[in-house]
Design a protein around this motif. Structure first.
Motif, mmCIF file in Angstrom:
data_model
loop_
_atom_site.group_PDB
_atom_site.id
_atom_site.type_symbol
_atom_site.label_atom_id
_atom_site.label_comp_id
_atom_site.label_asym_id
_atom_site.label_seq_id
_atom_site.Cartn_x
_atom_site.Cartn_y
_atom_site.Cartn_z
ATOM 1 N N PRO A 1 1.244 -0.942 0.330
ATOM 2 C CA PRO A 1 -0.056 -0.192 -0.196
ATOM 3 C C PRO A 1 0.965 1.069 -0.130
ATOM 4 O O PRO A 1 1.699 1.352 0.363
ATOM 5 N N VAL A 2 0.418 2.450 -0.395
ATOM 6 C CA VAL A 2 0.905 3.744 -0.365
ATOM 7 C C VAL A 2 0.730 4.019 1.189
ATOM 8 O O VAL A 2 0.322 4.107 1.314
ATOM 9 N N VAL A 3 1.599 4.268 1.329
ATOM 10 C CA VAL A 3 1.908 5.989 2.906
ATOM 11 C C VAL A 3 2.613 6.350 2.546
ATOM 12 O O VAL A 3 2.676 7.148 1.787
ATOM 13 N N GLY A 4 1.460 8.169 3.496
ATOM 14 C CA GLY A 4 1.305 8.939 2.382
ATOM 15 C C GLY A 4 0.167 9.320 1.731
ATOM 16 O O GLY A 4 -0.675 8.679 1.936
ATOM 17 N N SER A 5 0.583 9.973 0.783
ATOM 18 C CA SER A 5 -0.949 10.790 -0.305
ATOM 19 C C SER A 5 0.334 10.183 -1.599
ATOM 20 O O SER A 5 1.630 10.345 -2.269
ATOM 21 N N ARG A 6 -0.432 10.360 -3.182
ATOM 22 C CA ARG A 6 -0.232 9.805 -4.278
ATOM 23 C C ARG A 6 0.165 11.905 -4.746
ATOM 24 O O ARG A 6 -0.364 11.342 -6.702
ATOM 25 N N SER A 7 0.185 12.798 -4.268
ATOM 26 C CA SER A 7 0.392 13.584 -5.090
ATOM 27 C C SER A 7 0.917 13.979 -5.720
ATOM 28 O O SER A 7 2.506 13.240 -4.865
ATOM 29 N N GLY A 8 0.932 14.796 -6.680
ATOM 30 C CA GLY A 8 2.178 14.776 -8.127
ATOM 31 C C GLY A 8 2.297 13.386 -8.594
ATOM 32 O O GLY A 8 1.828 12.660 -8.753
ATOM 33 N N THR A 9 3.714 13.876 -9.410
ATOM 34 C CA THR A 9 4.020 12.586 -10.228
ATOM 35 C C THR A 9 4.496 11.240 -9.810
ATOM 36 O O THR A 9 6.142 11.526 -8.982
ATOM 37 N N PRO A 10 4.483 10.155 -10.223
ATOM 38 C CA PRO A 10 5.740 8.634 -8.950
ATOM 39 C C PRO A 10 7.243 8.886 -9.190
ATOM 40 O O PRO A 10 6.706 9.059 -11.429
ATOM 41 N N GLN A 11 7.811 9.142 -8.869
ATOM 42 C CA GLN A 11 9.360 9.350 -9.082
ATOM 43 C C GLN A 11 9.695 7.234 -8.431
ATOM 44 O O GLN A 11 9.250 7.048 -8.224
ATOM 45 N N GLU A 12 10.699 6.026 -9.663
ATOM 46 C CA GLU A 12 10.030 5.275 -9.833
ATOM 47 C C GLU A 12 11.518 4.564 -9.918
ATOM 48 O O GLU A 12 12.266 4.852 -10.735
ATOM 49 N N MET A 13 12.168 3.418 -9.048
ATOM 50 C CA MET A 13 13.480 2.522 -9.569
ATOM 51 C C MET A 13 13.283 1.110 -9.343
ATOM 52 O O MET A 13 12.416 0.905 -8.088
ATOM 53 N N GLU A 14 13.277 0.750 -10.139
ATOM 54 C CA GLU A 14 12.898 -1.429 -10.062
ATOM 55 C C GLU A 14 14.620 -1.388 -10.274
ATOM 56 O O GLU A 14 15.574 -1.370 -10.236
ATOM 57 N N LEU A 15 14.480 -2.666 -9.110
ATOM 58 C CA LEU A 15 16.137 -2.697 -8.624
ATOM 59 C C LEU A 15 16.001 -4.219 -9.336
ATOM 60 O O LEU A 15 15.178 -4.773 -9.716
ATOM 61 N N THR B 1 19.900 5.032 -2.291
ATOM 62 C CA THR B 1 21.241 4.571 -2.948
ATOM 63 C C THR B 1 21.270 2.805 -2.755
ATOM 64 O O THR B 1 21.062 2.005 -1.503
ATOM 65 N N THR B 2 21.193 1.389 -4.396
ATOM 66 C CA THR B 2 21.936 0.771 -4.263
ATOM 67 C C THR B 2 23.374 0.026 -3.598
ATOM 68 O O THR B 2 24.167 1.123 -4.468
ATOM 69 N N ASN B 3 23.199 -1.612 -3.626
ATOM 70 C CA ASN B 3 24.571 -1.645 -4.028
ATOM 71 C C ASN B 3 25.559 -1.365 -5.349
ATOM 72 O O ASN B 3 26.557 -2.082 -5.241
ATOM 73 N N ARG B 4 24.723 -1.052 -6.649
ATOM 74 C CA ARG B 4 25.212 -1.066 -7.066
ATOM 75 C C ARG B 4 25.661 0.317 -7.498
ATOM 76 O O ARG B 4 25.491 0.447 -9.120
ATOM 77 N N GLY B 5 25.115 0.907 -6.621
ATOM 78 C CA GLY B 5 25.395 2.547 -6.831
ATOM 79 C C GLY B 5 24.256 2.821 -7.908
ATOM 80 O O GLY B 5 24.920 4.194 -8.126
ATOM 81 N N ARG B 6 23.745 2.489 -8.066
ATOM 82 C CA ARG B 6 22.549 3.223 -8.579
ATOM 83 C C ARG B 6 21.400 4.447 -7.582
ATOM 84 O O ARG B 6 21.174 4.131 -6.000
ATOM 85 N N THR B 7 21.063 5.888 -8.050
ATOM 86 C CA THR B 7 19.563 6.124 -6.898
ATOM 87 C C THR B 7 18.930 6.508 -7.861
ATOM 88 O O THR B 7 18.708 6.884 -8.570
ATOM 89 N N LEU B 8 18.238 6.656 -6.649
ATOM 90 C CA LEU B 8 16.707 7.891 -7.151
ATOM 91 C C LEU B 8 17.185 9.115 -6.236
ATOM 92 O O LEU B 8 16.985 8.401 -4.763
ATOM 93 N N PHE B 9 16.958 9.396 -6.964
ATOM 94 C CA PHE B 9 16.759 11.275 -6.068
ATOM 95 C C PHE B 9 15.070 12.007 -6.081
ATOM 96 O O PHE B 9 14.794 12.088 -7.252
ATOM 97 N N VAL B 10 14.618 12.431 -5.339
ATOM 98 C CA VAL B 10 13.144 12.337 -4.706
ATOM 99 C C VAL B 10 12.955 13.874 -4.190
ATOM 100 O O VAL B 10 13.308 13.892 -3.566
ATOM 101 N N GLY B 11 12.980 15.502 -4.002
ATOM 102 C CA GLY B 11 12.231 16.132 -3.528
ATOM 103 C C GLY B 11 13.565 16.792 -3.846
ATOM 104 O O GLY B 11 13.704 17.534 -5.129
ATOM 105 N N GLN B 12 13.101 18.410 -2.777
ATOM 106 C CA GLN B 12 14.193 19.348 -2.903
ATOM 107 C C GLN B 12 15.148 19.082 -1.882
ATOM 108 O O GLN B 12 14.592 19.312 -0.765
ATOM 109 N N PRO B 13 16.245 19.813 -2.373
ATOM 110 C CA PRO B 13 17.663 19.621 -1.394
ATOM 111 C C PRO B 13 18.179 20.211 -0.817
ATOM 112 O O PRO B 13 18.631 21.317 -0.780
ATOM 113 N N THR B 14 16.775 20.885 0.170
ATOM 114 C CA THR B 14 16.816 22.178 1.206
ATOM 115 C C THR B 14 16.571 21.411 2.677
ATOM 116 O O THR B 14 16.114 20.081 2.536
#
Length: 167
Positions: A71-85, A108-121
């Protein structure tokens, strides 16, 4: 009180399948207002979705365990960003920034891949397991419209759960 009881039950469930020295917890960061959540499932995490709306806060999380989406925690506001492992890939670090809400999250994964979401503040955080072979098993925290806190639970996966294609 309910949050503590849920945490104890979930921790006991993880510990039943994993030796205690391989479990670790990264304490929650953020303001912690709102309702408690715990995002769990059976097997390994095989994909991650994160919702962030209007270049703003992190609004929701969803994990896929094996082939089943949680299930989703929080809400589905906006467009989802996704990373499949990939097969054998695991999340080994969660970092980001927070103020009242979680502003930015990086998986960050053990293969060095990353999923960045949001604003860095905001204030920085960095979460990772205590054991080098452990990976992310579930997250918990609090939500009030958007995600107000996040904590990470790490464990070594039971060898029977290692393959994502066995389901």
């Amino acid at each position: 009180m309910h949050y503590i009881a849920l945490f104890v039950l979930l921790t006991a469930s993880v510990l039943a399948d994993n030796p205690p020295q391989y479990y670790s917890f990264s304490p929650a960061v953020g303001s912690g207002s709102g309702s408690a959540y715990s995002l769990t499932g059976e097997g390994r995490i095989t994909a991650v979705r994160v919702w962030e709306a209007y270049n703003n806060y992190i609004y929701g999380f969803q994990f896929r365990y094996g082939f089943i989406w949680s299930p989703v925690v929080g809400s589905r506001s906006g467009t989802p960003q996704e990373m499949e492992l990939y097969e054998g890939e695991a999340i080994i670090q969660i970092s980001g920034k927070y103020a009242h809400y979680v502003q930015w999250v990086v998986f960050t994964t053990n293969r060095g891949r990353t999923l960045f979401v949001g604003q860095p503040t905001g204030h920085s955080f960095n979460m990772y397991p205590a054991h080098s072979e452990a990976e992310l098993r579930f997250i918990s925290g609090r939500v009030h419209r958007a995600i107000t806190s996040i904590g990470a639970h790490w464990a070594v996966v039971n060898p029977a759960e290692k393959s994502t294609t066995e389901h």
